[in-house]
Design an enzyme around this catalytic site. Structure first.
Site, PDB file in Angstrom:
ATOM      1  N   HIS A  20      20.995  51.391 -25.361  1.00  0.00           N
ATOM      2  CA  HIS A  20      22.035  50.393 -25.659  1.00  0.00           C
ATOM      3  C   HIS A  20      21.446  48.985 -25.565  1.00  0.00           C
ATOM      4  O   HIS A  20      21.765  48.105 -26.356  1.00  0.00           O
ATOM      5  CB  HIS A  20      23.201  50.517 -24.662  1.00  0.00           C
ATOM      6  CG  HIS A  20      23.978  51.793 -24.781  1.00  0.00           C
ATOM      7  ND1 HIS A  20      24.347  52.546 -23.689  1.00  0.00           N
ATOM      8  CD2 HIS A  20      24.467  52.450 -25.873  1.00  0.00           C
ATOM      9  CE1 HIS A  20      25.052  53.604 -24.103  1.00  0.00           C
ATOM     10  NE2 HIS A  20      25.119  53.575 -25.418  1.00  0.00           N
ATOM     11  N   LYS A  44      39.583  60.451 -21.638  1.00  0.00           N
ATOM     12  CA  LYS A  44      38.339  61.014 -21.091  1.00  0.00           C
ATOM     13  C   LYS A  44      38.298  60.782 -19.591  1.00  0.00           C
ATOM     14  O   LYS A  44      38.918  59.858 -19.087  1.00  0.00           O
ATOM     15  CB  LYS A  44      37.135  60.297 -21.714  1.00  0.00           C
ATOM     16  CG  LYS A  44      36.748  60.808 -23.077  1.00  0.00           C
ATOM     17  CD  LYS A  44      35.381  60.228 -23.431  1.00  0.00           C
ATOM     18  CE  LYS A  44      34.981  60.509 -24.861  1.00  0.00           C
ATOM     19  NZ  LYS A  44      33.771  59.780 -25.255  1.00  0.00           N
ATOM     20  N   ARG A  95      20.504  56.887 -33.756  1.00  0.00           N
ATOM     21  CA  ARG A  95      19.296  57.478 -33.170  1.00  0.00           C
ATOM     22  C   ARG A  95      18.659  58.484 -34.101  1.00  0.00           C
ATOM     23  O   ARG A  95      17.443  58.527 -34.240  1.00  0.00           O
ATOM     24  CB  ARG A  95      19.621  58.165 -31.842  1.00  0.00           C
ATOM     25  CG  ARG A  95      19.927  57.202 -30.719  1.00  0.00           C
ATOM     26  CD  ARG A  95      20.666  57.879 -29.617  1.00  0.00           C
ATOM     27  NE  ARG A  95      21.885  58.478 -30.144  1.00  0.00           N
ATOM     28  CZ  ARG A  95      22.823  59.043 -29.418  1.00  0.00           C
ATOM     29  NH1 ARG A  95      22.666  59.112 -28.124  1.00  0.00           N
ATOM     30  NH2 ARG A  95      23.907  59.552 -29.968  1.00  0.00           N
ATOM     31  N   SER A 133      24.051  58.458 -23.045  1.00  0.00           N
ATOM     32  CA  SER A 133      24.663  58.389 -21.710  1.00  0.00           C
ATOM     33  C   SER A 133      24.772  59.795 -21.121  1.00  0.00           C
ATOM     34  O   SER A 133      24.569  59.992 -19.914  1.00  0.00           O
ATOM     35  CB  SER A 133      26.057  57.757 -21.796  1.00  0.00           C
ATOM     36  OG  SER A 133      25.961  56.440 -22.258  1.00  0.00           O
TER      37      SER A 133
HETATM   38  O1  PNS Z   1      29.938  55.145 -27.592  1.00  0.00           O
HETATM   39  P1  PNS Z   1      30.962  55.946 -28.344  1.00  0.00           P
HETATM   40  O2  PNS Z   1      31.827  56.687 -27.365  1.00  0.00           O
HETATM   41  O3  PNS Z   1      30.350  56.818 -29.394  1.00  0.00           O
HETATM   42  O4  PNS Z   1      31.913  54.880 -29.103  1.00  0.00           O
HETATM   43  C1  PNS Z   1      32.972  55.316 -29.903  1.00  0.00           C
HETATM   44  C2  PNS Z   1      33.886  54.140 -30.318  1.00  0.00           C
HETATM   45  C3  PNS Z   1      34.290  53.307 -29.126  1.00  0.00           C
HETATM   46  C4  PNS Z   1      33.179  53.245 -31.306  1.00  0.00           C
HETATM   47  C5  PNS Z   1      35.148  54.764 -31.017  1.00  0.00           C
HETATM   48  O5  PNS Z   1      35.621  55.838 -30.248  1.00  0.00           O
HETATM   49  C6  PNS Z   1      36.285  53.769 -31.195  1.00  0.00           C
HETATM   50  O6  PNS Z   1      36.162  52.800 -31.912  1.00  0.00           O
HETATM   51  N1  PNS Z   1      37.407  54.015 -30.493  1.00  0.00           N
HETATM   52  C7  PNS Z   1      38.565  53.159 -30.502  1.00  0.00           C
HETATM   53  C8  PNS Z   1      39.719  53.790 -31.284  1.00  0.00           C
HETATM   54  C9  PNS Z   1      39.568  53.558 -32.772  1.00  0.00           C
HETATM   55  O7  PNS Z   1      39.500  52.441 -33.250  1.00  0.00           O
HETATM   56  N2  PNS Z   1      39.502  54.661 -33.554  1.00  0.00           N
HETATM   57  C10 PNS Z   1      39.308  54.556 -34.990  1.00  0.00           C
HETATM   58  C11 PNS Z   1      37.814  54.607 -35.359  1.00  0.00           C
HETATM   59  S1  PNS Z   1      37.119  56.208 -34.948  1.00  0.00           S
END
Ligand code: PNS
Length: 165
Positions: A20, A44, A95, A133
């Protein structure tokens, strides 16, 4: 008048890893300002609370004397948080090819919701391309060495939490 280019770097960051950090540094070379947005995902069960994750990222910002970065948290839709931050871009790391499908889906959803917001992707450093993570949690929980895989300033707190998990 110059227009500031602000990007939001969203994620669960449970915890924030060296990978990150690599993405954040790359983003800072392109954007005038970056907001690291920690997802407050009540569905979660995270290892670190949102407050702890924000605090750990702030510690990295301070320890590395990073300029033009701030950290916050959000719940709800990412595109709404991006708008609230007055940013025009989303920043994500890639990645491997396996990340692509997930990112493709997130991008399509976000573009459907707010077509004006673009997502910019940074490829992970090859030496960190295995890192996530979850990998950190797995290594740490079973007593493996996570040094170098997380920012030094957060090493102790992460090691301690995982060894007590
Ligand atoms: O690090 P991650 O957990 O892969 O990040 C995922 C993230 C935070 C980018 C995604 O879950 C997100 O944007 N969540 C907020 C809800 C949302 O906007 N959902 C619509 C897009 S999937």
């Amino acid at each position: 008048m110059t227009i500031m280019k602000t990007g939001v770097y969203p994620g669960s960051f449970d915890p924030f890893t060296a990978g990150h950090m690599d993405v954040l540094r790359n983003a800072l070379s392109l954007f005038d300002e970056v907001v690291v947005g920690v997802l407050n995902n009540s569905g979660k069960r995270p290892t670190f609370s949102v407050a702890e994750r924000v605090e750990m990222i702030q510690r990295v910002i301070d320890a590395e004397c990073l300029k033009n970065v701030r950290v916050g948290s959000f719940d709800g839709l990412l595109v709404d948080y991006v708008t609230q931050c007055e940013a025009g871009f989303i920043i994500r790391g890639l990645r491997a090819i396996t990340d692509f499908e997930y990112e493709f889906q997130i991008d399509a959803t976000n573009r459907h919701l707010k077509p004006d917001i673009q997502t910019v992707y940074f490829m992970a450093k090859p030496s960190l391309s295995f890192l996530s993570s979850s990998t950190i949690k797995e290594i740490g929980t079973y007593g493996g060495d996570i040094r170098g895989l997380v920012p030094d300033c957060n090493y102790n707190i992460i090691k301690e939490r995982l060894s007590n998990a």
